[in-house]
Design an enzyme around this catalytic site. Structure first.
Site, PDB file in Angstrom:
ATOM      1  N   ARG A  93      88.720  48.917  84.396  1.00 21.67           N
ATOM      2  CA  ARG A  93      87.485  48.220  84.736  1.00 21.67           C
ATOM      3  C   ARG A  93      86.284  49.161  84.755  1.00 21.67           C
ATOM      4  NH1 ARG A  93      90.068  43.760  87.897  1.00 21.67           N
ATOM      5  NH2 ARG A  93      88.513  42.267  88.566  1.00 21.67           N
ATOM      6  N   ARG A 166      91.748  32.225  97.203  1.00 22.22           N
ATOM      7  CA  ARG A 166      91.440  33.628  97.479  1.00 22.22           C
ATOM      8  C   ARG A 166      90.104  33.737  98.211  1.00 22.22           C
ATOM      9  NH1 ARG A 166      92.413  36.748  91.869  1.00 22.22           N
ATOM     10  NH2 ARG A 166      90.584  37.846  92.669  1.00 22.22           N
TER      11      ARG A 166
HETATM   12  P1  AMP Z   1      91.231  40.460  90.113  1.00 19.30           P
HETATM   13  O1  AMP Z   1      92.523  39.951  90.699  1.00 19.30           O
HETATM   14  O2  AMP Z   1      91.410  41.128  88.793  1.00 19.30           O
HETATM   15  O3  AMP Z   1      90.174  39.376  90.083  1.00 19.30           O
HETATM   16  O4  AMP Z   1      90.708  41.609  91.102  1.00 19.30           O
HETATM   17  C1  AMP Z   1      90.394  41.303  92.443  1.00 19.30           C
HETATM   18  C2  AMP Z   1      89.710  42.507  93.085  1.00 19.30           C
HETATM   19  O5  AMP Z   1      90.637  43.623  93.128  1.00 19.30           O
HETATM   20  C3  AMP Z   1      88.484  43.045  92.363  1.00 19.30           C
HETATM   21  O6  AMP Z   1      87.289  42.333  92.702  1.00 19.30           O
HETATM   22  C4  AMP Z   1      88.460  44.503  92.892  1.00 19.30           C
HETATM   23  O7  AMP Z   1      87.978  44.568  94.215  1.00 19.30           O
HETATM   24  C5  AMP Z   1      89.947  44.846  92.918  1.00 19.30           C
HETATM   25  N1  AMP Z   1      90.382  45.406  91.619  1.00 19.30           N
HETATM   26  C6  AMP Z   1      91.269  44.849  90.746  1.00 19.30           C
HETATM   27  N2  AMP Z   1      91.432  45.643  89.669  1.00 19.30           N
HETATM   28  C7  AMP Z   1      90.630  46.725  89.859  1.00 19.30           C
HETATM   29  C8  AMP Z   1      90.336  47.879  89.086  1.00 19.30           C
HETATM   30  N3  AMP Z   1      90.895  48.089  87.885  1.00 19.30           N
HETATM   31  N4  AMP Z   1      89.457  48.774  89.597  1.00 19.30           N
HETATM   32  C9  AMP Z   1      88.898  48.592  90.799  1.00 19.30           C
HETATM   33  N5  AMP Z   1      89.104  47.514  91.569  1.00 19.30           N
HETATM   34  C10 AMP Z   1      89.966  46.573  91.113  1.00 19.30           C
END
Ligand code: AMP
Ligand code: ADP
Length: 221
Positions: A93, A166
């Site tokens: 990311r 969520r």
């Molecule tokens: P997601 O499930 O992909 O929508 O991710 C939910 C949250 O997890 C994000 O808003 C970040 O706070 C954290 N997160 C997930 N993947 C990453 C990543 N590669 N780098 C940093 N934070 C992450």
């Protein structure tokens, strides 16, 4: 295992359908689905130190710091089910994470990211997608109130566990996550385009159509 390992990165804003498609693609291609968000949520449920650290960032729509995120993914990719490769969902990311992934793949198998499908979707659709998202407690299976409802309301079709909304899918947090995506993650589109591995996918159609487009794009690779 036959052939070289296949590591595929799904890029796109929050709500583009990466998790939905990664799960389907993983089954079709026989590859592990590695979601950094799911891994953090597992740590939160297990009340680990990493879970406590991550939760503070996740609840306000910020990224968890690179160092701990990279270490978590490095460990995950060393597991047996990733030997044939993986569909990465939500990682990398940031540019630093993309660079770290390159190094991990060189160290692990002397290989590179094979293809980066960029799931494109109008920003106006994202809030609607995320505000209707329901996620299963046990395994993170994803549903949508209107677009992909479970057979029994409130229950996961696949494992029967309860569905929940969520905390970070609230509208104000979603808008913050989209801002963070535009600032920190969107530059990866050009990064992977320049390397010749990016393929643009229209994510604004029904789930089976997006899957077909992804499979076609990956077969053509
Ligand atoms: P997601 O499930 O992909 O929508 O991710 C939910 C949250 O997890 C994000 O808003 C970040 O706070 C954290 N997160 C997930 N993947 C990453 C990543 N590669 N780098 C940093 N934070 C992450
Ligand atoms: P991401 O992992 O990119 O954040 P998800 O896969 O969790 O996105 O999808 C976000 C929400 O949109 C979920 O509620 C999911 O059921 C729904 N969804 C996913 N793909 C589509 C699609 N092609 N059309 C309509 N809704 C979708």
């Amino acid at each position: 295992m036959t052939g070289s390992p296949r590591f595929i990165v799904l890029l796109g804003p929050p709500g583009a359908g990466k998790g939905t498609q990664a799960r389907l693609l993983g089954e079709i291609l026989g590859l592990a689905h590695v979601s950094s968000g799911d891994l953090f949520r597992e740590h939160i449920r297990a009340r680990t130190d990493l879970g406590r650290l991550a939760q503070g960032y996740m609840d306000c729509g910020q990224l968890v710091p690179d160092e701990v995120t990279i270490a978590m993914i490095r460990n995950r990719l060393k597991q047996e089910d990733c030997r044939a490769g993986a569909i990465l969902d939500g990682f990398p990311r940031t540019p630093a994470q993309a660079q770290a992934l390159d190094q991990m793949l060189v160290d692990q198998c002397g290989c590179k990211v094979e293809r980066v499908p960029y799931v494109k979707i109008p920003e106006s659709t994202l809030v609607e997608r995320l505000s209707g998202r329901w996620t299963c407690q046990q395994n993170g299976h994803v549903y949508h109130l209107r677009f992909n409802p479970p057979i029994v309301p409130g229950k996961c079709d696949l494992d029967g566990s309860a569905l929940y909304q969520r905390e970070d899918d609230r509208e104000d947090t979603v808008r913050q996550r989209i801002r963070v995506y535009l600032e920190q993650t969107a530059p990866l589109v050009e990064h992977y385009r320049q390397r010749g591995v990016l393929v643009e996918i229209d994510g604004d159609g029904p789930i089976p159509e997006v899957s077909e487009a992804l499979v076609r794009a990956l077969q053509a690779a």
